[in-house]
Design an enzyme around this catalytic site. Structure first.
Site, PDB file in Angstrom:
ATOM      1  N   SER A 275       0.849  -1.177   0.000  1.00 15.54           N
ATOM      2  CA  SER A 275       0.000   0.000   0.000  1.00 15.54           C
ATOM      3  C   SER A 275       0.893   1.237   0.000  1.00 15.54           C
ATOM      4  O   SER A 275       1.895   1.288   0.713  1.00 15.54           O
ATOM      5  CB  SER A 275      -0.915  -0.019   1.222  1.00 15.54           C
ATOM      6  OG  SER A 275      -1.857   1.012   1.103  1.00 15.54           O
ATOM      7  N   GLU A 276       0.509   2.229  -0.793  1.00  9.80           N
ATOM      8  CA  GLU A 276       1.385   3.374  -1.057  1.00  9.80           C
ATOM      9  C   GLU A 276       1.948   4.034   0.198  1.00  9.80           C
ATOM     10  O   GLU A 276       3.063   4.510   0.199  1.00  9.80           O
ATOM     11  CB  GLU A 276       0.633   4.447  -1.863  1.00  9.80           C
ATOM     12  CG  GLU A 276       0.491   4.146  -3.326  1.00  9.80           C
ATOM     13  CD  GLU A 276      -0.833   3.485  -3.640  1.00  9.80           C
ATOM     14  OE1 GLU A 276      -1.232   2.541  -2.918  1.00  9.80           O
ATOM     15  OE2 GLU A 276      -1.471   3.899  -4.616  1.00  9.80           O
TER      16      GLU A 276
END
Lengths: 221, 230
Positions: free
Chosen positions: A48-49
């Site tokens: 996840s970023e």
């Protein structure tokens, strides 16, 4: 005609592309649903970023929600054994540096050459690029998850995108409610159709001419 | 050395009109809400706000304090009524909104903090992002030149800090804060706890104190919020 797969079943089909040991990013919207259908006996790390490598599913139990542990869509998530955190510049280094095996992204339009448009419609002044441009150019394989056509029945798989591009020539696979299509140098290859949907029906909602695979089959879910 | 300020209001007192303000946080996680509120109350205007998410920059735009926003999301990804308000401000010439790919945004800020003037990236090639930027081929691929960003002020959120400015983050809330802290003349960290000197394991420091000028204890801590509520 048959409407084909639900959003959840599109996610189920995409999850079948993942193999043990893969690092995968799931984009905003429909792609996020894929996290609920990962093969249970395999180590697949969801990136996840904001700097999570190894989140599990979306937490339904509100008592476990923690604002310090959300995915890039703002949903509360759990962690899997072996998860780790990093800062966001490093996280995008993982993306841009070619370390991710798969990026699943939503799309407004995909062209026959694999151009992706998913951050702004033509009539909008402002837009949400987010991590999409980095994911599109960085991941080893970009899979698009989307409805095959717009609500008005206009094709979203087109000769040329009319909306601003996210990246050119990056999409490798398109999975929709109707079909599984690979983007190849010779054109768009229709490999699978949803149950009860024919190749002709898929073609009717697709602007470029599809190459129907000799091994065309029904999507296995 | 004591970098601890008594209140968020004290910590943001000298922020001037026209400042470039970098704000940490991602999707509601690690957002320095107390510092944002204090800066809104303080009244500085004509600000350029750099953040990834409208959660951090929209309050400045809505109250007419931001002249420009630089962000991965110049719209609101969920709330159409906020996107409409932003479009109205942009069309009226009251707000400039620069949409930047998120990874490029982080790297531009990291570069600003690390003394690197510019870098080449594949991200944005062949898209509206490349307009007006130099392109150069390396190993047969075209890259875009992106320049560093720096702030006059950075507002960041951590879990713990000591009086030397060492900040520890919790779970994934370090996110952009770790990067943002390095790139401003005045970096202010709000934290949930002030830790006694020497109590933080040096291996667990997420933001080394050299990057942090001021530390303040958050008066309100958000544990959960619905994405729609900012």
């Amino acid at each position: 005609m048959n409407q084909g797969l639900s959003r959840e079943l599109i996610a189920v089909r995409i999850a079948r592309e993942f193999k043990d040991g893969m690092y995968v990013n799931l984009g905003f919207g429909m792609p996020t649903l894929v996290c609920s259908f990962l093969p249970p006996d395999q180590d697949i790390f969801l990136h996840s970023e904001q700097g999570i490598l190894g989140y599990g599913g979306i937490l339904m139990d509100e008592s476990k929600w923690d604002v310090d542990l959300i995915n890039a869509s703002g949903q509360p998530v759990s962690l899997v054994p072996g998860a780790c955190f990093c800062d966001l510049a490093t996280s995008f280094g993982m993306i841009r540096g070619g370390h991710l095996d798969v990026s699943v992204l939503g799309a407004y339009q995909v062209s026959e050459k694999g151009d992706l448009a998913n951050w702004k419609r033509g009539d909008q002044v402002v837009g949400g690029i987010g991590g999409a441009m980095d994911l599109a150019i960085g991941a080893k394989r970009v899979i698009v998850a989307m409805e095959h056509a717009t609500n008005k029945g206009e094709p979203k798989i087109v000769h040329q995108c009319s909306f601003p591009l996210t990246a050119g020539g990056v999409v490798k696979t398109i999975v929709t409610n109707l079909a599984f299509i690979d983007v190849t140098p010779s054109g768009l290859v229709l490999r699978e159709v949803a149950s009860g949907v024919t190749a002709e029906e898929v073609q009717a909602l697709t602007e470029p001419k599809l190459i129907v695979s000799n091994e065309l089959r029904e999507m296995e879910l | 050395m004591d970098k601890v300020f008594s209140t968020p209001q004290e910590a943001v007192k000298e922020v001037r009109d026209g400042s470039v303000v970098i704000v940490g946080g991602f999707g509601g996680s690690g957002v320095p809400y107390n510092l944002i509120e204090a800066l809104l109350d303080q009244g500085a205007k004509d600000l350029t706000v750099i953040s990834n998410d409208p959660m951090e920059w929209f309050p400045f735009a809505e109250k007419g304090r931001a002249r420009k926003v630089i962000s991965g999301f110049t719209n609101h990804p969920v709330r159409a009524e906020i996107t409409e308000q932003v479009e109205k401000l942009v069309r009226a010439g009251k707000l400039e909104a620069e949409a930047v790919p998120h990874g490029t945004l982080e790297e531009r800020i990291r570069a600003g903090g690390m003394g690197i003037a510019a870098f080449y990236t594949l991200t944005g090639v062949g898209t509206p992002v490349e307009v007006g930027k130099e392109k150069r081929a390396f190993n047969g691929k075209e890259y875009l030149l992106e320049t560093a960003l720096k702030g006059d002020v950075a507002l960041v959120k951590g879990f713990q800090a000591d009086r030397f400015g060492n900040v520890v983050c919790r779970l994934a809330a370090g996110n952009r804060n770790i990067v943002m802290a390095c790139a401003a003349t005045l970096t202010i960290a709000e934290v949930e706890e002030i830790a006694p000197p020497g109590s933080i394991d040096p291996n667990r420091v997420d933001i080394p104190g050299i990057f942090v000028n001021r530390v303040v204890q958050a008066s309100k801590v958000v544990r959960w919020l619905v994405r729609g509520e900012m």
